[in-house]
Design a protein around this motif. Structure first.
Motif, PDB file in Angstrom:
ATOM      1  N   GLU A 132       0.838  -1.208   0.000  1.00  0.00           N
ATOM      2  CA  GLU A 132       0.000   0.000   0.000  1.00  0.00           C
ATOM      3  C   GLU A 132       0.868   1.251   0.000  1.00  0.00           C
ATOM      4  O   GLU A 132       0.538   2.232  -0.677  1.00  0.00           O
ATOM      5  CB  GLU A 132      -0.922   0.016   1.214  1.00  0.00           C
ATOM      6  N   GLU A 133       1.994   1.221   0.725  1.00  0.00           N
ATOM      7  CA  GLU A 133       2.900   2.376   0.743  1.00  0.00           C
ATOM      8  C   GLU A 133       3.517   2.588  -0.640  1.00  0.00           C
ATOM      9  O   GLU A 133       3.692   3.720  -1.100  1.00  0.00           O
ATOM     10  CB  GLU A 133       3.986   2.185   1.811  1.00  0.00           C
ATOM     11  N   LYS A 134       3.873   1.492  -1.326  1.00  0.00           N
ATOM     12  CA  LYS A 134       4.448   1.598  -2.676  1.00  0.00           C
ATOM     13  C   LYS A 134       3.420   2.191  -3.639  1.00  0.00           C
ATOM     14  O   LYS A 134       3.760   3.008  -4.480  1.00  0.00           O
ATOM     15  CB  LYS A 134       4.899   0.217  -3.169  1.00  0.00           C
ATOM     16  N   LYS A 135       2.146   1.723  -3.504  1.00  0.00           N
ATOM     17  CA  LYS A 135       1.103   2.255  -4.380  1.00  0.00           C
ATOM     18  C   LYS A 135       0.876   3.731  -4.098  1.00  0.00           C
ATOM     19  O   LYS A 135       0.650   4.517  -5.005  1.00  0.00           O
ATOM     20  CB  LYS A 135      -0.203   1.488  -4.153  1.00  0.00           C
ATOM     21  N   GLY A 136       0.980   4.085  -2.815  1.00  0.00           N
ATOM     22  CA  GLY A 136       0.757   5.466  -2.439  1.00  0.00           C
ATOM     23  C   GLY A 136       1.854   6.382  -2.955  1.00  0.00           C
ATOM     24  O   GLY A 136       1.610   7.512  -3.353  1.00  0.00           O
TER      25      GLY A 136
END
Length: 139
Positions: A132-136
């Protein structure tokens, strides 16, 4: 003069032997009555005005008197109270520790499936959080 002293000493020895031969010796009741106050002060001695005072009766005489009283079937109240016996373990400490470790390991092995599931859930949650952090960051 010396002859009189020697004769007196011989009479005293003969009187002592005669008394012992008759079967009468200094009774333990009389000894106990005589030393009652001293025996009540303690086994080894007592403190008086900041100084240690040993008993007036020697340990050997005290032990002999105690033995006579106990052999006569009476009780001896002058002994100090006995402490509770220690339950000190015998054997080597390493043996005891290794047995405790084995028991602890057996308990942990019973919990192992739950621990593995918790670990997998934490790892999966961490992986999802990183994704989720990478997508963000990319968005």
């Amino acid at each position: 003069m010396a002859a009189k002293l020697a004769a007196a000493a011989a009479k005293a020895v003969a009187a002592a032997k005669g008394a012992a031969a008759n079967g009468y010796q200094y009774s333990w009741r009389e000894k106990l009555a005589k030393h009652k106050d001293e025996l009540a002060k303690g086994v080894w001695g007592y403190w008086e005005l900041g100084a240690w005072k040993p008993l007036a009766i020697s340990a050997r005489k005290r032990a002999r008197l105690r033995k006579e009283v106990l052999l006569a079937g009476e009780d001896w109240p002058y002994d100090p109270p006995r402490k509770e016996m220690r339950n000190k373990r015998k054997g080597h400490k390493c043996d005891r520790v290794s047995a405790e470790k084995r028991a602890h390991t057996a308990e942990l092995m019973k919990k192992m499936p739950e621990m593995l599931l918790d670990y997998k859930k934490r790892r999966w949650a961490k992986k999802m959080k990183e994704e989720e952090e990478k997508k963000g960051k990319t968005a």
